[in-house]
Design a protein around this motif. Sequence first.
Motif, PDB file in Angstrom:
ATOM      1  N   MET A 167       0.820  -1.210   0.000  1.00 56.66           N
ATOM      2  CA  MET A 167       0.000   0.000   0.000  1.00 56.66           C
ATOM      3  C   MET A 167       0.854   1.261   0.000  1.00 56.66           C
ATOM      4  O   MET A 167       0.568   2.208  -0.732  1.00 56.66           O
ATOM      5  N   PHE A 168       1.914   1.281   0.819  1.00 60.02           N
ATOM      6  CA  PHE A 168       2.811   2.428   0.818  1.00 60.02           C
ATOM      7  C   PHE A 168       3.404   2.633  -0.568  1.00 60.02           C
ATOM      8  O   PHE A 168       3.535   3.764  -1.053  1.00 60.02           O
ATOM      9  N   ALA A 169       3.763   1.527  -1.240  1.00 57.65           N
ATOM     10  CA  ALA A 169       4.378   1.620  -2.561  1.00 57.65           C
ATOM     11  C   ALA A 169       3.401   2.165  -3.593  1.00 57.65           C
ATOM     12  O   ALA A 169       3.784   2.970  -4.456  1.00 57.65           O
ATOM     13  N   VAL A 170       2.144   1.741  -3.527  1.00 55.93           N
ATOM     14  CA  VAL A 170       1.149   2.225  -4.482  1.00 55.93           C
ATOM     15  C   VAL A 170       1.022   3.744  -4.401  1.00 55.93           C
ATOM     16  O   VAL A 170       1.068   4.451  -5.418  1.00 55.93           O
ATOM     17  N   PHE A 171       0.844   4.269  -3.195  1.00 57.07           N
ATOM     18  CA  PHE A 171       0.704   5.715  -3.044  1.00 57.07           C
ATOM     19  C   PHE A 171       1.979   6.438  -3.478  1.00 57.07           C
ATOM     20  O   PHE A 171       1.924   7.487  -4.126  1.00 57.07           O
ATOM     21  N   TYR A 172       3.112   5.876  -3.134  1.00 56.45           N
ATOM     22  CA  TYR A 172       4.395   6.516  -3.457  1.00 56.45           C
ATOM     23  C   TYR A 172       4.612   6.571  -4.964  1.00 56.45           C
ATOM     24  O   TYR A 172       4.847   7.644  -5.535  1.00 56.45           O
ATOM     25  N   PHE A 173       4.521   5.433  -5.643  1.00 59.85           N
ATOM     26  CA  PHE A 173       4.789   5.392  -7.084  1.00 59.85           C
ATOM     27  C   PHE A 173       3.732   6.163  -7.877  1.00 59.85           C
ATOM     28  O   PHE A 173       4.060   6.904  -8.803  1.00 59.85           O
ATOM     29  N   ALA A 174       2.454   5.985  -7.513  1.00 52.31           N
ATOM     30  CA  ALA A 174       1.392   6.659  -8.263  1.00 52.31           C
ATOM     31  C   ALA A 174       1.481   8.176  -8.097  1.00 52.31           C
ATOM     32  O   ALA A 174       1.304   8.931  -9.066  1.00 52.31           O
TER      33      ALA A 174
ATOM     34  N   LEU B  73       8.510  -0.173   1.435  1.00 54.09           N
ATOM     35  CA  LEU B  73       8.691   1.008   0.595  1.00 54.09           C
ATOM     36  C   LEU B  73      10.163   1.289   0.347  1.00 54.09           C
ATOM     37  O   LEU B  73      10.569   1.662  -0.763  1.00 54.09           O
ATOM     38  N   ALA B  74      10.989   1.118   1.389  1.00 50.81           N
ATOM     39  CA  ALA B  74      12.424   1.351   1.212  1.00 50.81           C
ATOM     40  C   ALA B  74      13.006   0.407   0.164  1.00 50.81           C
ATOM     41  O   ALA B  74      13.767   0.816  -0.724  1.00 50.81           O
ATOM     42  N   VAL B  75      12.637  -0.876   0.243  1.00 52.72           N
ATOM     43  CA  VAL B  75      13.152  -1.859  -0.719  1.00 52.72           C
ATOM     44  C   VAL B  75      12.613  -1.576  -2.118  1.00 52.72           C
ATOM     45  O   VAL B  75      13.360  -1.575  -3.112  1.00 52.72           O
ATOM     46  N   LEU B  76      11.315  -1.331  -2.213  1.00 58.68           N
ATOM     47  CA  LEU B  76      10.699  -1.129  -3.523  1.00 58.68           C
ATOM     48  C   LEU B  76      11.160   0.170  -4.175  1.00 58.68           C
ATOM     49  O   LEU B  76      11.410   0.219  -5.388  1.00 58.68           O
ATOM     50  N   SER B  77      11.285   1.239  -3.384  1.00 57.85           N
ATOM     51  CA  SER B  77      11.740   2.510  -3.961  1.00 57.85           C
ATOM     52  C   SER B  77      13.193   2.422  -4.389  1.00 57.85           C
ATOM     53  O   SER B  77      13.586   2.998  -5.414  1.00 57.85           O
ATOM     54  N   THR B  78      14.007   1.679  -3.611  1.00 53.33           N
ATOM     55  CA  THR B  78      15.401   1.475  -4.013  1.00 53.33           C
ATOM     56  C   THR B  78      15.480   0.705  -5.328  1.00 53.33           C
ATOM     57  O   THR B  78      16.281   1.031  -6.212  1.00 53.33           O
ATOM     58  N   THR B  79      14.628  -0.303  -5.472  1.00 55.18           N
ATOM     59  CA  THR B  79      14.584  -1.075  -6.712  1.00 55.18           C
ATOM     60  C   THR B  79      14.203  -0.195  -7.901  1.00 55.18           C
ATOM     61  O   THR B  79      14.835  -0.243  -8.964  1.00 55.18           O
ATOM     62  N   ALA B  80      13.160   0.616  -7.711  1.00 56.81           N
ATOM     63  CA  ALA B  80      12.711   1.491  -8.797  1.00 56.81           C
ATOM     64  C   ALA B  80      13.761   2.547  -9.130  1.00 56.81           C
ATOM     65  O   ALA B  80      14.008   2.846 -10.310  1.00 56.81           O
TER      66      ALA B  80
END
Length: 484
Positions: free
Chosen positions: A295-302, A425-432
């Motif tokens: 959920m954190f990733a959805v809001f962050y990326f979108a 979010l930290a892992v996913l944002s680092t990946t992106a």
Amino acid sequence: MLILKGESRFMDTRDFVWTPRHVGALAVLCLAQVLDSVDVTVVNVALPAIQDDLGFSAADLSWVMNAYMVVFGGFLLLGGRLGDSYGHRRVLLGGITLFTVASLAAGLAQNASSLVAARAAQGLGAALIAPMTLALIALIFPEGRPRNRAFAIWGAATGASSTLGLFAGGLLADGPGWRWIFFINVPIGVLLLIAARQPYAAERITRARRGFDLVGAAVSTAGVSLLAYAVLQTAAHPWASPHTIGLLAAAAALLVYFVVHEARIAKEPLVPLRLFGNRSVAGANLIQALRGGAMFAVFYFATLFLQEVLGYSALQTGLAYVPLTLLLVGAAGLGPMLVRRFGTRLVITFGSLITAGGLLLFTGISPDGALWPQVMLPLLVTGFGFGLVVVPLTAAALAGVPPSSSGVASSLLNVSAQLGGALGLAVLSTTATGRTADALKAGAAPAEALTDGFRLGFAVTAALMAVVVAIALAVLTNRKESPA
């Protein structure tokens, strides 16, 4: 009088009748949760204005968010046990008071350090509020249809508050100014203090339990806070850096000792480890952690895609989330009906599959794409899946938990969401970010490089939800509500 007297957790579901007092009590608890949840997202869209006004450096600006999240995540377990030991209403009122005063201080802040300190105090107040709202709902409403309906309303308010925060932040920042993001909490907090002033009879159950594990409280708070800090500072210190590795190792050592202390030493454990012997509780918390990251990733990326690629303003971005808010409310309300028919495990599995499908739709975004087919449709599908899971997952996390542990069980669910969200979010944002950097090196235009990174982030998040589906099928029991 809104917080009920004389209700029993063990009331027969068939004898339960909703009264104006029940409605009033639930309204107070939902508004308290909204006050808490909104502040996680409301600051996002106002960060540029805060930076200009108070002179934050680019590196320090993230601590307007991080100060809140580190303290909030670190003190949730302590807040839950305080409620179980000294009275849920008392701790709820203390948390609201602290949050209200801290909000006033944040709005009056004249420099960066005072705002960060006020945000940390807000996080502490929120850590006292969040577990008490769930614990009191579990005590006021008997297990089954009444509690599921209450959870549905609470879940809808919680889900809506995240997107409401984005909209409200944009509206206030573009209107009277960023300080009103914090000032608006003051009259709401005062209203809550007045409405929740009456005692609740279930406090008599918890007050008999006066033991308190001070060592466990200190170690768990330090360990969880250090873990949250280590994760949230990875933007400045990469995962493989000695700084981050040292912090993670120290956090792990504290948390391992905490488990040993709770299992072998503490006479009155902060977290009764027997809770994890309940498959429903253990599975629900693991799923909540993974869903929090998604959920954190959805809001962050979108949000970043809308603003940095499609060029939307803060207010326009907030408005784009309004349909999602309405759908989350509707889906959360649908949850109890589906649980009665299909059971908690199947509803959680179905909702998680829908969420994964929405995330896969996000992988089709492009820099020149249109709003509705590329952003709104995936966002609505994802949000519908998230909303369906709120009630059955909350019910699973509290199913079979004794009244003396309801506060800490509620805290565990919140800790799982917050730490899972921060870590995910930290892992996913680092990946992106890594994919974006590679694309820029390969000569891609900035908008295309950003979009490429977001596409990868959404794809990995979809894989995370596939893991949730597997856990739900393998671990959870398929509890169905008894007919009323």
